[in-house]
Write a protein that holds these residues in place. Structure first.
Motif, PDB file in Angstrom:
ATOM      1  N   ALA A 142      -9.839  -7.705  -2.261  1.00  0.00           N
ATOM      2  CA  ALA A 142     -10.104  -6.303  -1.829  1.00  0.00           C
ATOM      3  C   ALA A 142     -10.312  -6.221  -0.295  1.00  0.00           C
ATOM      4  O   ALA A 142      -9.858  -5.164   0.183  1.00  0.00           O
ATOM      5  CB  ALA A 142     -11.790  -6.014  -2.465  1.00  0.00           C
ATOM      6  N   GLN A 143     -10.607  -7.251   0.347  1.00  0.00           N
ATOM      7  CA  GLN A 143     -10.952  -7.281   1.636  1.00  0.00           C
ATOM      8  C   GLN A 143      -9.349  -7.048   2.501  1.00  0.00           C
ATOM      9  O   GLN A 143      -9.166  -6.465   3.389  1.00  0.00           O
ATOM     10  CB  GLN A 143     -11.532  -8.567   2.263  1.00  0.00           C
ATOM     11  CG  GLN A 143     -11.773  -8.403   3.831  1.00  0.00           C
ATOM     12  CD  GLN A 143     -12.514  -7.377   4.396  1.00  0.00           C
ATOM     13  OE1 GLN A 143     -13.830  -7.172   3.845  1.00  0.00           O
ATOM     14  NE2 GLN A 143     -12.005  -6.426   5.008  1.00  0.00           N
ATOM     15  N   LYS A 144      -8.258  -7.885   1.701  1.00  0.00           N
ATOM     16  CA  LYS A 144      -6.969  -7.910   2.279  1.00  0.00           C
ATOM     17  C   LYS A 144      -6.458  -6.510   2.097  1.00  0.00           C
ATOM     18  O   LYS A 144      -5.874  -6.000   2.961  1.00  0.00           O
ATOM     19  CB  LYS A 144      -6.037  -9.022   1.353  1.00  0.00           C
ATOM     20  CG  LYS A 144      -4.676  -8.833   1.823  1.00  0.00           C
ATOM     21  CD  LYS A 144      -3.785  -9.911   0.879  1.00  0.00           C
ATOM     22  CE  LYS A 144      -3.490  -9.075  -0.327  1.00  0.00           C
ATOM     23  NZ  LYS A 144      -2.383  -9.636  -1.290  1.00  0.00           N
ATOM     24  N   LEU A 145      -6.689  -5.637   1.004  1.00  0.00           N
ATOM     25  CA  LEU A 145      -6.197  -4.273   0.725  1.00  0.00           C
ATOM     26  C   LEU A 145      -7.027  -3.404   1.905  1.00  0.00           C
ATOM     27  O   LEU A 145      -6.230  -2.555   2.037  1.00  0.00           O
ATOM     28  CB  LEU A 145      -6.481  -4.025  -0.666  1.00  0.00           C
ATOM     29  CG  LEU A 145      -5.641  -4.894  -1.742  1.00  0.00           C
ATOM     30  CD1 LEU A 145      -6.102  -4.113  -3.098  1.00  0.00           C
ATOM     31  CD2 LEU A 145      -4.273  -4.721  -1.584  1.00  0.00           C
ATOM     32  N   LEU A 146      -7.919  -3.876   2.073  1.00  0.00           N
ATOM     33  CA  LEU A 146      -8.794  -2.827   2.902  1.00  0.00           C
ATOM     34  C   LEU A 146      -8.225  -2.967   4.262  1.00  0.00           C
ATOM     35  O   LEU A 146      -8.158  -2.165   5.312  1.00  0.00           O
ATOM     36  CB  LEU A 146     -10.353  -2.990   2.989  1.00  0.00           C
ATOM     37  CG  LEU A 146     -11.073  -2.040   3.708  1.00  0.00           C
ATOM     38  CD1 LEU A 146     -10.953  -0.751   3.142  1.00  0.00           C
ATOM     39  CD2 LEU A 146     -12.600  -2.441   3.512  1.00  0.00           C
ATOM     40  N   ASN A 147      -7.713  -4.358   4.532  1.00  0.00           N
ATOM     41  CA  ASN A 147      -7.168  -4.573   5.977  1.00  0.00           C
ATOM     42  C   ASN A 147      -5.911  -3.834   6.221  1.00  0.00           C
ATOM     43  O   ASN A 147      -5.509  -3.345   7.108  1.00  0.00           O
ATOM     44  CB  ASN A 147      -6.902  -5.927   6.333  1.00  0.00           C
ATOM     45  CG  ASN A 147      -8.387  -6.747   6.435  1.00  0.00           C
ATOM     46  OD1 ASN A 147      -9.234  -6.093   6.690  1.00  0.00           O
ATOM     47  ND2 ASN A 147      -8.358  -8.095   6.350  1.00  0.00           N
ATOM     48  N   LEU A 148      -5.062  -3.634   4.968  1.00  0.00           N
ATOM     49  CA  LEU A 148      -3.772  -3.131   5.043  1.00  0.00           C
ATOM     50  C   LEU A 148      -3.857  -1.649   5.114  1.00  0.00           C
ATOM     51  O   LEU A 148      -3.226  -0.862   6.010  1.00  0.00           O
ATOM     52  CB  LEU A 148      -3.074  -3.396   3.993  1.00  0.00           C
ATOM     53  CG  LEU A 148      -2.279  -4.791   3.469  1.00  0.00           C
ATOM     54  CD1 LEU A 148      -1.795  -4.913   1.947  1.00  0.00           C
ATOM     55  CD2 LEU A 148      -1.127  -4.923   4.687  1.00  0.00           C
ATOM     56  N   TYR A 149      -5.012  -1.201   4.418  1.00  0.00           N
ATOM     57  CA  TYR A 149      -5.348   0.127   4.702  1.00  0.00           C
ATOM     58  C   TYR A 149      -5.695   0.618   6.103  1.00  0.00           C
ATOM     59  O   TYR A 149      -5.074   1.826   6.614  1.00  0.00           O
ATOM     60  CB  TYR A 149      -6.565   0.513   3.497  1.00  0.00           C
ATOM     61  CG  TYR A 149      -7.266   1.966   3.749  1.00  0.00           C
ATOM     62  CD1 TYR A 149      -6.655   3.164   3.157  1.00  0.00           C
ATOM     63  CD2 TYR A 149      -8.661   2.078   4.392  1.00  0.00           C
ATOM     64  CE1 TYR A 149      -7.236   4.201   3.364  1.00  0.00           C
ATOM     65  CE2 TYR A 149      -9.223   3.355   4.416  1.00  0.00           C
ATOM     66  CZ  TYR A 149      -8.399   4.451   3.970  1.00  0.00           C
ATOM     67  OH  TYR A 149      -9.069   5.544   3.821  1.00  0.00           O
ATOM     68  N   ARG A 150      -6.560  -0.167   6.796  1.00  0.00           N
ATOM     69  CA  ARG A 150      -6.843   0.139   8.259  1.00  0.00           C
ATOM     70  C   ARG A 150      -5.654   0.071   9.127  1.00  0.00           C
ATOM     71  O   ARG A 150      -5.624   0.655  10.027  1.00  0.00           O
ATOM     72  CB  ARG A 150      -7.915  -0.734   8.503  1.00  0.00           C
ATOM     73  CG  ARG A 150      -9.216  -0.521   7.665  1.00  0.00           C
ATOM     74  CD  ARG A 150     -10.419  -1.365   7.925  1.00  0.00           C
ATOM     75  NE  ARG A 150     -11.573  -1.244   7.401  1.00  0.00           N
ATOM     76  CZ  ARG A 150     -12.429  -1.992   6.962  1.00  0.00           C
ATOM     77  NH1 ARG A 150     -12.277  -3.169   7.640  1.00  0.00           N
ATOM     78  NH2 ARG A 150     -13.643  -1.561   6.736  1.00  0.00           N
ATOM     79  N   GLN A 151      -4.659  -0.927   8.745  1.00  0.00           N
ATOM     80  CA  GLN A 151      -3.588  -1.459   9.663  1.00  0.00           C
ATOM     81  C   GLN A 151      -2.206  -0.659   9.415  1.00  0.00           C
ATOM     82  O   GLN A 151      -1.333  -0.794  10.143  1.00  0.00           O
ATOM     83  CB  GLN A 151      -3.379  -2.886   9.701  1.00  0.00           C
ATOM     84  CG  GLN A 151      -4.588  -3.573  10.148  1.00  0.00           C
ATOM     85  CD  GLN A 151      -4.452  -4.971   9.876  1.00  0.00           C
ATOM     86  OE1 GLN A 151      -3.562  -5.450   9.501  1.00  0.00           O
ATOM     87  NE2 GLN A 151      -5.488  -5.743  10.267  1.00  0.00           N
ATOM     88  N   GLU A 152      -2.472   0.397   8.566  1.00  0.00           N
ATOM     89  CA  GLU A 152      -1.089   1.064   7.907  1.00  0.00           C
ATOM     90  C   GLU A 152      -0.379   1.658   9.095  1.00  0.00           C
ATOM     91  O   GLU A 152       0.870   1.565   9.135  1.00  0.00           O
ATOM     92  CB  GLU A 152      -1.276   2.129   7.058  1.00  0.00           C
ATOM     93  CG  GLU A 152      -0.146   3.109   6.429  1.00  0.00           C
ATOM     94  CD  GLU A 152       0.137   4.116   7.552  1.00  0.00           C
ATOM     95  OE1 GLU A 152       1.347   4.674   7.457  1.00  0.00           O
ATOM     96  OE2 GLU A 152      -0.682   4.601   8.233  1.00  0.00           O
ATOM     97  N   HIS A 153      -1.058   2.166  10.288  1.00  0.00           N
ATOM     98  CA  HIS A 153      -0.435   2.589  11.749  1.00  0.00           C
ATOM     99  C   HIS A 153       0.627   1.593  12.180  1.00  0.00           C
ATOM    100  O   HIS A 153       1.298   2.103  12.992  1.00  0.00           O
ATOM    101  CB  HIS A 153      -1.385   3.470  12.409  1.00  0.00           C
ATOM    102  CG  HIS A 153      -2.339   2.494  12.953  1.00  0.00           C
ATOM    103  ND1 HIS A 153      -3.539   1.842  12.034  1.00  0.00           N
ATOM    104  CD2 HIS A 153      -2.506   1.892  14.252  1.00  0.00           C
ATOM    105  CE1 HIS A 153      -4.177   1.161  12.878  1.00  0.00           C
ATOM    106  NE2 HIS A 153      -3.647   0.923  14.115  1.00  0.00           N
ATOM    107  N   VAL A 154       0.318   0.445  12.141  1.00  0.00           N
ATOM    108  CA  VAL A 154       1.163  -0.469  12.915  1.00  0.00           C
ATOM    109  C   VAL A 154       1.931  -1.466  11.845  1.00  0.00           C
ATOM    110  O   VAL A 154       2.794  -2.270  12.190  1.00  0.00           O
ATOM    111  CB  VAL A 154       0.292  -1.409  13.475  1.00  0.00           C
ATOM    112  CG1 VAL A 154      -0.263  -0.650  14.716  1.00  0.00           C
ATOM    113  CG2 VAL A 154      -0.697  -2.256  12.876  1.00  0.00           C
ATOM    114  N   ILE A 155       2.222  -0.903  10.602  1.00  0.00           N
ATOM    115  CA  ILE A 155       2.926  -1.686   9.481  1.00  0.00           C
ATOM    116  C   ILE A 155       4.225  -0.942   9.288  1.00  0.00           C
ATOM    117  O   ILE A 155       4.165   0.309   8.968  1.00  0.00           O
ATOM    118  CB  ILE A 155       2.247  -1.898   8.251  1.00  0.00           C
ATOM    119  CG1 ILE A 155       0.908  -2.880   8.326  1.00  0.00           C
ATOM    120  CG2 ILE A 155       3.247  -2.314   7.142  1.00  0.00           C
ATOM    121  CD1 ILE A 155       0.156  -2.960   7.260  1.00  0.00           C
TER     122      ILE A 155
END
Length: 226
Positions: free
Chosen positions: A9-22
């Motif tokens: 869940a924490q990993k998915l939340l990190n992806l969600y927050r970092q979408e703008h640099v992915i």
């Protein structure tokens, strides 16, 4: 609490927050959200800060309400500020020339990153330079491959620094859980540093178990590709 579900869940939340640099944006991260989220993980998400928005977003993806390359505006991370800020700042002809010249001369090392970050067209966006330029390049897709290399190089050096900072101090249980959640990203970027990156990755894996400080080294050149 299921430790594995909490970590995912924490990993998915990190992806969600970092979408703008992915690279690939929502089309890339949404596939991960759908593939990796289970009912238990969704329950864990709802207990995390801003996790309720991500859980709702995943539900919208699965129901078909939201296309797989998009997100409802009301569910954007940071209240949509990352998207709205850059959309209103166009580049001038001089800025385009400066950016293109800088990208043509870019090298995948710390000096190359420093030169890019000293460009006026980059500095005008402050901390949002990565997402701002990526958004601007919608008008110049021919430069996107090189910009992808810049983003990967920046992320690699950032994670190298974070990894070394982690290893130089005792690890709390909370930090340990965060490190476990972030390991997929370290496993993606640290090997770009060759043997030194692989060694650092092994130190991180060991550190999760021992939680004792270890010796670290300076970052070598990162080998990034588009």
């Amino acid at each position: 609490m299921n430790a594995k579900a909490s970590t995912t869940a924490q990993k998915l939340l990190n992806l969600y927050r970092q979408e703008h640099v992915i690279f690939g944006g929502w089309a890339a991260v949404n596939q991960v959200f759908v593939n990796e989220s289970t009912p238990e993980i969704l329950r864990e998400l709802r207990e995390l800060p801003t996790g309720k928005n991500l859980a709702k977003h995943i539900e919208n993806l699965r129901s078909g309400k939201t296309p797989m390359d998009s997100i409802d505006h009301e569910l954007l991370p940071y209240g949509g500020m990352m998207t709205e800020t850059v959309a209103t700042v166009p580049l001038t002809p001089d800025e385009w020339r400066e950016l293109e010249s800088g990208l043509n001369e870019f090298t995948t090392d710390q000096e190359g990153l420093n030169r890019i970050q000293q460009l006026n067209v980059i500095k005008k966006f402050g901390d949002q330079w990565l997402v701002a330029i990526r958004a601007a390049l919608g008008a110049r897709p021919d430069l996107m491959d090189t910009w992808t290399i810049v983003m990967k190089t920046y992320r690699a050096y950032y994670l190298w620094k974070v990894a070394n900072d982690i290893l130089e101090q005792p690890l709390s249980e909370r930090a340990r859980a965060q490190l476990q959640a972030d390991m997929p990203e370290y496993e993606t970027y640290l090997p770009m540093f060759g043997d030194a990156g692989t060694e650092l990755l092994e130190k991180l894996r060991s550190f999760i178990t021992t939680m004792k400080p270890v010796d670290t080294d300076a970052a070598p050149d990162a080998q990034t590709k588009a």
